[in-house]
Design a protein around this motif. Structure first.
Motif, short mmCIF file in Angstrom:
data_model
loop_
_atom_site.label_atom_id
_atom_site.label_comp_id
_atom_site.label_asym_id
_atom_site.label_seq_id
_atom_site.Cartn_x
_atom_site.Cartn_y
_atom_site.Cartn_z
N ALA A 1 31.67 -3.92 49.88
CA ALA A 1 31.16 -2.74 50.59
C ALA A 1 31.59 -1.48 49.84
CB ALA A 1 31.68 -2.73 52.02
N HIS A 2 32.86 -1.44 49.40
CA HIS A 2 33.33 -0.32 48.59
C HIS A 2 32.58 -0.28 47.26
CE1 HIS A 2 36.71 1.12 51.02
NE2 HIS A 2 36.96 -0.15 51.32
N GLY A 3 32.36 -1.46 46.68
CA GLY A 3 31.66 -1.52 45.39
C GLY A 3 30.25 -0.98 45.48
N LEU A 4 29.54 -1.36 46.55
CA LEU A 4 28.17 -0.87 46.72
C LEU A 4 28.16 0.64 46.92
CD1 LEU A 4 25.14 -1.17 47.18
CD2 LEU A 4 25.63 -1.68 49.58
N LEU A 5 29.06 1.13 47.75
CA LEU A 5 29.10 2.58 47.98
C LEU A 5 29.40 3.31 46.67
CD1 LEU A 5 29.05 5.07 49.75
CD2 LEU A 5 31.42 4.59 50.44
N ALA A 6 30.36 2.80 45.90
CA ALA A 6 30.68 3.43 44.61
C ALA A 6 29.45 3.42 43.69
CB ALA A 6 31.84 2.69 43.95
N LEU A 7 28.75 2.30 43.63
CA LEU A 7 27.57 2.20 42.76
C LEU A 7 26.52 3.25 43.12
CD1 LEU A 7 25.63 0.83 40.78
CD2 LEU A 7 25.13 -0.86 42.58
N MET A 8 26.22 3.38 44.39
CA MET A 8 25.20 4.34 44.79
C MET A 8 25.66 5.78 44.56
SD MET A 8 23.44 2.57 48.16
CE MET A 8 24.91 2.59 49.16
N LEU A 9 26.93 6.04 44.76
CA LEU A 9 27.44 7.40 44.52
C LEU A 9 27.38 7.77 43.03
CD1 LEU A 9 30.51 7.44 46.94
CD2 LEU A 9 28.41 8.76 47.18
N TYR A 10 27.70 6.82 42.15
CA TYR A 10 27.58 7.09 40.71
C TYR A 10 26.14 7.45 40.36
CZ TYR A 10 32.19 5.20 39.38
OH TYR A 10 33.52 4.98 39.22
N CYS A 11 25.21 6.65 40.89
CA CYS A 11 23.78 6.90 40.58
C CYS A 11 23.34 8.24 41.16
CB CYS A 11 22.92 5.77 41.15
SG CYS A 11 23.21 4.17 40.38
N GLU A 12 23.74 8.48 42.39
CA GLU A 12 23.31 9.71 43.06
C GLU A 12 23.85 10.94 42.34
OE1 GLU A 12 21.14 9.25 45.21
OE2 GLU A 12 20.86 11.22 46.09
N ALA A 13 25.03 10.82 41.76
CA ALA A 13 25.64 11.94 41.04
C ALA A 13 24.77 12.38 39.86
CB ALA A 13 27.03 11.56 40.55
N ARG A 14 23.94 11.45 39.35
CA ARG A 14 23.10 11.76 38.19
C ARG A 14 21.65 12.02 38.57
NH1 ARG A 14 22.11 7.83 35.52
NH2 ARG A 14 23.29 6.03 36.26
N ARG A 15 21.35 12.04 39.88
CA ARG A 15 19.95 12.14 40.31
C ARG A 15 19.24 13.35 39.71
NH1 ARG A 15 16.38 10.66 44.27
NH2 ARG A 15 17.84 9.17 45.17
N ASN A 16 19.80 14.52 39.84
CA ASN A 16 19.11 15.73 39.39
C ASN A 16 18.98 15.80 37.87
OD1 ASN A 16 18.79 16.58 42.02
ND2 ASN A 16 20.71 17.75 42.02
N ALA A 17 19.82 15.06 37.17
CA ALA A 17 19.78 15.10 35.70
C ALA A 17 18.64 14.26 35.14
CB ALA A 17 21.11 14.61 35.13
N ARG A 18 17.97 13.49 36.00
CA ARG A 18 16.91 12.60 35.50
C ARG A 18 15.60 13.32 35.20
NH1 ARG A 18 15.58 7.95 39.12
NH2 ARG A 18 15.69 9.48 40.79
N ARG A 19 15.52 14.57 35.62
CA ARG A 19 14.31 15.34 35.35
C ARG A 19 14.70 16.71 34.78
NH1 ARG A 19 12.38 11.11 35.99
NH2 ARG A 19 10.63 10.48 37.30
N ALA A 20 13.98 17.13 33.76
CA ALA A 20 14.18 18.47 33.22
C ALA A 20 13.48 19.47 34.15
CB ALA A 20 13.60 18.54 31.81
N GLY A 21 13.65 20.74 33.88
CA GLY A 21 13.06 21.77 34.71
C GLY A 21 11.54 21.68 34.78
N ASP A 22 10.92 21.17 33.71
CA ASP A 22 9.46 21.04 33.69
C ASP A 22 8.98 19.68 34.20
OD1 ASP A 22 10.35 19.43 31.67
OD2 ASP A 22 9.20 20.39 30.06
N GLY A 23 9.91 18.90 34.79
CA GLY A 23 9.53 17.59 35.33
C GLY A 23 9.61 16.47 34.33
#
Length: 409
Positions: A233-255
């Motif tokens: 349960a801790h492992g899954l939460l950690a995994l999703m938090l790592y991914c979520e931390a990079r969410r906004n970096a997956r797209r540049a300003g122009d999409g």
């Protein structure tokens, strides 16, 4: 002006449906013990909101309005059913819910419903689809696509599973510790599947999936609070938090799509990464290393670039090797090939890709994108071009398709 009111009301209905559908269905299901009836009542309550709110205005407490409307519908239907047969118990259960709701806001029952959906009496193949629909509100067609079956077949499975819950009188409760192991894996998998659906909608355009990532993280936090000694349960939460931390970096300003290797670590959410590290450390302290902890460890090795300026590809490859040993899904095997290509060269990565069954790989877009990348590095221009064309054909995300198309030049 009327058109503006209607738009505001529709947006309010969409927002409360997105944020609260699963919570309200779980609340009603826990009291009626009938998931299908709770879903029907919620669907009708949303229709009623679409008709009422543009005329009367959006209520101060939209979720409470929906809950009250759905509860009344359930009571009306139970009374109607009573004409044909006795359903006094159902009426009493719903009436009890009404009394409780009058005293307080609806408590969150989604965790209970998740474990109900994972009950051993229900076909294991439908555990995750049932959770995705009943708790997280995904429609059968979308679930069917994810599980590679027809929408009609998936709908039939879901209907049968809900009838099983109702007819067998499965208790709405988090099971005792001795029963947890048999159900926990399915619950964790469903939460991660929901997160994956929300993660794929990088632009947040799809209202149906936009809130799924947040919902999944919230449910994982609830699970951790309820079961602090469960390492996965801790492992899954950690995994999703790592991914979520990079969410906004997956797209540049122009999409434009930005692959992980080109993302600016300064744009990652440092507080969320710290939270992920905390939960991964707790999981490691508990022991019993398994799939989600290994996937979280891989993400932890990737974000090391934010501190040291470089990714430790040998460490990443080591974790991928361990992950494939226990979970040899095609996604894990392609990711290991990518790590091998970074750590030991393109030829090493291509060898691992060659070991993957051709039929399984034929429709898997990441496989072809990676094959194109490694073939180009290895100087195999013709192979790279063919693989790139295949990857472009398979790409659902327009930004990813443009990113791949740019590599043709």
């Amino acid at each position: 002006m009327e058109e503006a009111h209607e738009k505001d009301a529709r947006r309010a209905v969409e927002r409360v449906a997105r944020e609260s559908y699963g919570r309200l269905v779980a609340y009603l299901s826990a009291r009626t013990r009938d998931v299908a009836a709770a879903e029907d009542a919620m669907a009708d309550a949303l229709v009623a909101a679409l008709a009422t709110w543009p005329r009367d205005g959006v209520p101060r407490e939209p979720r409470a309005w929906l809950l009250t409307a759905a509860r009344r519908l359930l009571i009306d239907r139970a009374r109607h059913e009573q004409v044909r047969k006795s359903v006094a118990a159902t009426i009493e259960l719903v009436a009890e819910a009404a009394r409780e709701a009058a005293e307080s806001a609806d408590p969150d029952e989604r965790l209970k419903l998740l474990f109900v959906c994972a009950h051993p009496a229900i076909d294991p193949d439908v555990h995750t689809p049932l959770m995705l629909q009943a708790v997280l509100g995904m429609d059968a067609a979308k679930i069917a696509r994810a599980f590679l079956v027809s929408p009609s077949a998936m709908s039939q499975r879901l209907v049968r599973a809900k009838a099983k819950i109702r007819d067998a009188g499965i208790a709405f409760e988090v099971p005792e510790a001795r029963e947890l192991a048999a159900r926990l894996d399915a619950v964790l998998s469903a939460i991660y599947a929901a997160y994956g659906s929300g993660w794929e909608d990088a632009t947040g355009v799809d209202a149906k999936t936009r809130g799924l990532a947040d919902e999944a993280i919230w449910l994982a936090r609830l699970l951790v609070l309820r079961m602090p000694e469960e390492a996965e349960a801790h492992g899954l939460l950690a995994l999703m938090l790592y991914c979520e931390a990079r969410r906004n970096a997956r797209r540049a300003g122009d999409g434009r799509f930005v692959p992980l290797s080109e993302q600016d670590p300064d744009s990652w959410d440092a507080a969320m990464i710290d939270d992920a590290e905390k939960h991964l450390a707790i999981a490691a302290g508990i022991g019993r290393s398994a799939r989600f902890q290994l996937e979280a460890a891989i993400q932890s090795a990737h974000v090391e670039r934010a501190r040291s300026g470089r990714a430790d590809w040998e460490a990443i490859l080591w974790f991928h090797d361990r992950l494939v040993e226990i979970s040899p899904a095609i996604g894990a095997r392609v990711a290991r090939a990518a790590a091998s290509g970074e750590a030991r060269g393109a030829a090493a990565g291509l060898r691992l890709l060659d070991e993957i069954d051709a039929e399984a790989a034929s429709g898997y877009q990441p496989y072809w994108a990676l094959r194109a990348h490694l073939s180009r590095q290895a100087g195999r221009a013709d192979d790279a071009r063919r693989a790139l064309d295949r990857a472009i054909d398979l790409a659902d995300d327009e930004a990813v398709r443009r990113f791949l198309a740019d590599q043709r030049t």
